[in-house]
Write a protein that holds these residues in place. Structure first.
Motif, PDB file in Angstrom:
ATOM      1  N   LEU B  24       0.812  -1.225   0.000  1.00  0.00           N
ATOM      2  CA  LEU B  24       0.000   0.000   0.000  1.00  0.00           C
ATOM      3  C   LEU B  24       0.846   1.276   0.000  1.00  0.00           C
ATOM      4  O   LEU B  24       0.591   2.195  -0.749  1.00  0.00           O
ATOM      5  CB  LEU B  24      -0.875   0.008   1.250  1.00  0.00           C
ATOM      6  CG  LEU B  24      -2.270  -0.569   1.097  1.00  0.00           C
ATOM      7  CD1 LEU B  24      -3.005  -0.427   2.394  1.00  0.00           C
ATOM      8  CD2 LEU B  24      -3.005   0.156  -0.010  1.00  0.00           C
ATOM      9  N   ASP B  25       1.859   1.295   0.889  1.00  0.00           N
ATOM     10  CA  ASP B  25       2.657   2.513   1.048  1.00  0.00           C
ATOM     11  C   ASP B  25       3.419   2.874  -0.225  1.00  0.00           C
ATOM     12  O   ASP B  25       3.784   4.015  -0.429  1.00  0.00           O
ATOM     13  CB  ASP B  25       3.655   2.336   2.194  1.00  0.00           C
ATOM     14  CG  ASP B  25       2.918   2.311   3.516  1.00  0.00           C
ATOM     15  OD1 ASP B  25       1.777   2.827   3.545  1.00  0.00           O
ATOM     16  OD2 ASP B  25       3.454   1.766   4.474  1.00  0.00           O
ATOM     17  N   GLU B  26       3.676   1.881  -1.056  1.00  0.00           N
ATOM     18  CA  GLU B  26       4.495   2.118  -2.238  1.00  0.00           C
ATOM     19  C   GLU B  26       3.756   2.901  -3.327  1.00  0.00           C
ATOM     20  O   GLU B  26       4.371   3.552  -4.157  1.00  0.00           O
ATOM     21  CB  GLU B  26       4.933   0.779  -2.836  1.00  0.00           C
ATOM     22  CG  GLU B  26       6.230   0.251  -2.288  1.00  0.00           C
ATOM     23  CD  GLU B  26       6.655  -0.966  -3.078  1.00  0.00           C
ATOM     24  OE1 GLU B  26       7.379  -0.785  -4.059  1.00  0.00           O
ATOM     25  OE2 GLU B  26       6.213  -2.076  -2.733  1.00  0.00           O
ATOM     26  N   GLY B  27       2.419   2.769  -3.337  1.00  0.00           N
ATOM     27  CA  GLY B  27       1.605   3.320  -4.422  1.00  0.00           C
ATOM     28  C   GLY B  27       1.959   4.733  -4.852  1.00  0.00           C
ATOM     29  O   GLY B  27       2.365   4.958  -5.980  1.00  0.00           O
ATOM     30  N   ILE B  28       1.828   5.671  -3.898  1.00  0.00           N
ATOM     31  CA  ILE B  28       2.049   7.081  -4.259  1.00  0.00           C
ATOM     32  C   ILE B  28       3.502   7.325  -4.639  1.00  0.00           C
ATOM     33  O   ILE B  28       3.814   8.063  -5.585  1.00  0.00           O
ATOM     34  CB  ILE B  28       1.608   8.003  -3.104  1.00  0.00           C
ATOM     35  CG1 ILE B  28       0.086   7.980  -3.043  1.00  0.00           C
ATOM     36  CG2 ILE B  28       2.126   9.411  -3.297  1.00  0.00           C
ATOM     37  CD1 ILE B  28      -0.511   8.885  -2.026  1.00  0.00           C
TER      38      ILE B  28
END
Lengths: 384, 70
Positions: B24-28
């Protein structure tokens, strides 16, 4: 004395003629007579003052207008046609005679170089072309055509012009020297030998054995663009690639950067779309978990959901992506593509029984009354 | 970074974003990196300016000077 059937004699004649090495792939010079195209083939007679020979050109593709009485060079081999009982010259190439002997000499030279395998020495197309070495006249139109096409397609490509005389006595030696110089000139990725259109004599430097050999033996990739589309020179044959005109050569040697720019812009849009799908996928997955789990885990899940929501908010604040209208359009078009009416418009029908949708053949029985909705109305029907 | 390398990296970022298993954290982070690479590619295409030169042979050595200056 032996007696033979007609077939035996004609077959024997065919064998004799077909196996005669001296008659294979020869050039006959003569005048055209009775030229006729029937279906895909051309039929004519080649004549001179003392003799004539019937000719057939199978799968004839007209390259120039052939008139009665034209002096031509026909390349091919004679063969005996058993059914018709006559000998024909099977032509695979016709050339209109240029300057008589001069032209024949050129054809012989071409044949010689071809048999040597000089035209088979090809180098693969270079991967990255950053600098093109152009051998041409610095004053002619060709160089300006090349520069304008290259700059229109890819501004990053460098052009180094090696000025030579492209016609007149000794022009071939200047061209050969230029090829040899550029061949060893490190920074050049490929060589373009170019000249604009001209008469047969104007192009003669490019028809010399010297130029043909230098081009064929060149260690760098060579493109030949000499004369108009219909002109073929020895330089064209021995080059790694022949382009119909100097502008066409410039086109072949460059990539269209506008296409690449559009592709990158497309990728930027796609990047935003992928990110939006990535988060909505995770968001949906989480909401589903909410439904399944009891209240015990609820508070923990809320925290994770808030985390994702804050990512989505952050995401919307980033330029490029902060185009809500665009997002709305994407959602709307996705909605539109799933509209059942769209499916019906393809010719499908939706079936209802007692007001309920029928999704399987097992949902109906014999005697049931159903309603079928088409794109333009409904009908009632009985199941038989 | 060279243009070709930037394009390759951009493509692999898009692939990663399409992969639903990405953290999730990687998305942006991936998205921002992708944007940077795309801008880099665009500017290197738009800024590049090829030279047009005339080759001269002096004492069997080749030199180049800007074309059309004679």
């Amino acid at each position: 004395m032996r007696t033979y059937s007609v077939f035996q004699v004609t077959s024997y004649l065919k064998n004799v003629i077909d196996s005669e090495e001296l008659l294979k792939n020869i050039i006959i010079c003569g005048e055209i007579s009775n030229f006729k195209v029937t279906g895909p083939n051309a039929y004519f007679t080649l004549k001179d003052e003392q003799a004539q020979i019937p000719c057939v050109f199978f799968e004839y593709v007209p390259q120039f207008l052939i008139k009665e009485g034209d002096k031509v060079y026909c390349q091919g081999s004679p063969s005996f046609y058993i059914r018709g009982g006559r000998l024909s010259f099977i032509v695979n190439k016709i050339d209109v005679a240029g300057e008589g002997e001069e032209y024949l000499k050129l054809l012989r030279l071409k044949e010689k170089l071809k048999n040597e395998g000089l035209f088979d020495l090809k180098i693969p197309f270079p991967k990255h072309i950053k600098k093109i070495g152009v051998i041409t006249s610095a004053e002619g139109a060709a160089i300006y055509d090349i520069i304008s096409v290259v700059q229109r397609r890819d501004k990053s490509v460098n052009i180094a012009v090696y000025p030579v005389r492209v016609q007149g006595i000794g022009a071939e030696y200047e061209i050969v020297d230029a090829i040899k110089q550029l061949e060893n000139y490190e920074s050049i990725d490929c060589i373009l030998v170019a000249r604009g259109g001209g008469s047969y004599e104007d192009l003669s430097a490019f028809n010399t054995e010297e130029v043909a050999r230098a081009v064929a033996m060149c260690k760098k990739f060579v493109v030949s663009a000499v004369g108009h589309e219909t002109d073929y020179t020895l330089c064209d044959f021995s080059a790694d690639l022949r382009a119909p005109t100097p502008s066409a050569a410039a086109e072949v040697l460059t990539k269209n950067t506008q296409e690449i720019v559009n592709n990158i812009k497309q990728k930027i849009k796609y990047l935003a779309k992928s990110l939006s799908e990535f988060y909505s996928y995770n968001y949906t997955k989480l909401n589903y978990s909410f439904l399944r789990l009891g209240s015990a885990a609820e508070s923990k899940l809320y925290r994770i959901r808030d985390k994702i929501l804050s990512k989505v908010n952050k995401l919307q604040s980033i330029s490029f992506f902060n185009d809500k209208h665009n997002l709305y359009n994407q959602a709307f078009s996705r909605l539109k593509s799933n509209n059942p009416k769209k499916i019906l418009s393809l010719g499908y029908a939706k079936v209802y029984k007692d007001g309920k949708s029928v999704n399987s053949a097992r949902d109906v029985r014999k005697g049931d009354e159903v309603t079928m909705f088409f794109k333009d109305g409904k009908v009632n029907a009985d199941i038989l | 970074m060279k243009f070709e390398e930037a394009m390759d990296n951009l493509n692999s970022i898009i692939e990663k974003l399409e992969n639903k298993d990405t953290q999730l954290d990687e998305g942006i982070e991936l998205y921002q990196k992708g944007l940077e690479l795309a801008r880099l590619c665009l500017s290197s295409l738009e800024e590049a300016k090829g030279k047009i030169t005339l080759i001269k042979k002096e004492f069997s050595k080749l030199t180049e000077e800007p074309f059309g200056q004679e």
